[in-house]
Design a protein around this motif. Structure first.
Motif: not given
Length: 423
Positions: A188, A185, A174-175
């Motif tokens: 973001p 997704k 994530y990220c």
């Protein structure tokens, strides 16, 4: 036209032969670098050199011609294909090996009660699910626990076909600056690059790639098989857990009431609790390194049970409290923890001097269990500049509480027995 005994849509182009997939406008060549979409029975494999007469007896009703193609992951998300006869290492291993099919786990000896299919198509034994250990390299066995999903399921950017199964993006993806999901997704708009981490950002999540972002629920208190795969470089993702079963400690984090996951216990990393509660651990024997709140609870944690057979456990209060590192359990308090400057109980009663009865005075003033206050016993007073005392039951036990008392014991034992007679 007929090809290998099967009807195929064949196209010749610049001396190369291409075949049209039966359920789409996709084409593939003899190298089979592309897998036909919507071809669950692998008609694509029929008539190729992968299928030989003696191999057609392979009993897979799902594979029309006894062969299937397995699209596999590697470190760079490239495609590796296997035919139906080099499958021994992936067959019935209760593991997600192919991203395009689950055929390698069909008609196996596992019973339906033993495993479950995950959204990615992974086949995971129930005994491996949600046990706080990553049994798979991608840790998907810990992805859906107690009604909470950790990480992301999505259609990956590196897949060219529309397939039913989804890709499991681990929380640490994530990220991270790499778009793994087609819909973005995992990357973001809330992810932004921060070259410098200011002091007031220490309570915010920033990862090893320099991105800082707000943490969604699915990224908190995740299980990882290496601390290099935590979501946040400062481990703030291991606080404020949504799942009570993943909570290890309750404490102040950056002066706010919060929880810290049990996965941070005794890791001796940067303190998350303001008072470093998660690292209050003790070496009780060569085989016992344990958090203090797991000691003296009548549940042996160490191989030699030294967490239950140490000096602290020999004198306990009658009163019980919920320890901050053993949430939900009412347990007695070791006398040695009383007013020692560190809060062990949720309500802080272990540090309230007005609650606990005492014996002795001056250097021998000490707390005693509530049921022993009327039976204060003598103690051995430490000498030679040493402060404190030794209870007689611990005298000559081999442990130097004062620094010399065992030498006194040794000398006294060397004296001959003297019998006296009263006149």
């Amino acid at each position: 036209m007929e090809y290998g005994g099967y009807l195929k849509n064949v196209c010749e182009h610049k001396g190369n032969t291409f075949f049209k997939c039966i359920n789409g406008n996709n084409y593939y060549d003899l190298s089979h670098k592309e897998i036909c979409p919507r071809d669950p029975n692998f008609y694509q494999a029929c008539g190729t050199t992968y299928v030989e007469k003696e191999q057609l007896s392979w009993e897979f009703e799902n594979a029309l011609c006894g062969a299937f193609f397995c699209e596999q992951f590697d470190a760079h998300h490239s495609i590796l294909l296997r035919n139906g006869f080099s499958y021994s290492e992936i067959r019935c291993n209760a593991k997600r090996d192919c991203i395009n099919t689950s055929i390698d786990e069909m008609q196996c000896n596992h019973t339906a009660q033993e495993y479950e299919f995950y959204p990615s198509g992974a086949v995971i034994f129930k005994s491996m699910m949600c046990n706080d250990v990553c049994n798979r390299n991608d840790c998907e066995d810990e992805a859906i626990c107690n009604g909470i999903s950790y990480g992301l399921y999505c259609t990956p950017t590196f897949r060219s076909m529309d397939l039913t199964d989804l890709f499991y993006a681990q929380p640490y993806k994530y990220c991270d600056g790499i778009r793994d999901c087609k819909n973005g997704k995992d990357e973001p708009l809330g992810c932004f690059y921060a070259l410098d981490i200011e002091e007031d950002d220490q309570q915010k999540c920033y990862n090893r790639h320099g991105f800082r972002f707000s943490l969604p629920r699915s990224m908190r208190c995740t299980v990882t098989n290496t601390f290099l795969w935590t979501v946040c470089a400062n481990f703030i993702d291991q606080t404020n857990c949504s799942d009570i079963k993943r909570v290890g400690f309750q404490c102040l984090v950056n002066n706010y009431n919060s929880t810290v996951s049990k996965y941070m216990e005794c890791k001796n990393r940067e303190a998350l609790c303001d008072d470093d509660l998660e690292n209050e651990c003790e070496v009780l024997s060569p085989v016992c390194y344990v958090h203090k709140h797991k000691t003296c609870d009548k549940q042996p944690y160490c191989q030699d049970s030294s967490d239950e057979n140490n000096e602290d456990c020999s004198s306990m209060t009658v009163h019980t409290c919920i320890r901050r590192g053993r949430l939900g359990l009412e347990l007695p308090i070791p006398i040695s923890w009383l007013t020692d400057g560190f809060t062990d109980c949720m309500e802080g009663e272990d540090e309230d001097r007005t609650l606990w009865p005492t014996c002795g005075a001056g250097a021998t003033l000490r707390y005693v269990p509530e049921d022993q206050v009327d039976f204060c016993q003598d103690v051995f007073l430490c000498q030679g500049g040493k402060s404190g005392y030794v209870e007689l039951k611990f005298l000559c036990d081999g442990v130097e509480s004062c620094g010399f008392e065992n030498n006194v014991c040794s000398v006294s034992r060397s004296f001959p027995d003297i019998t006296t007679k009263l006149q």
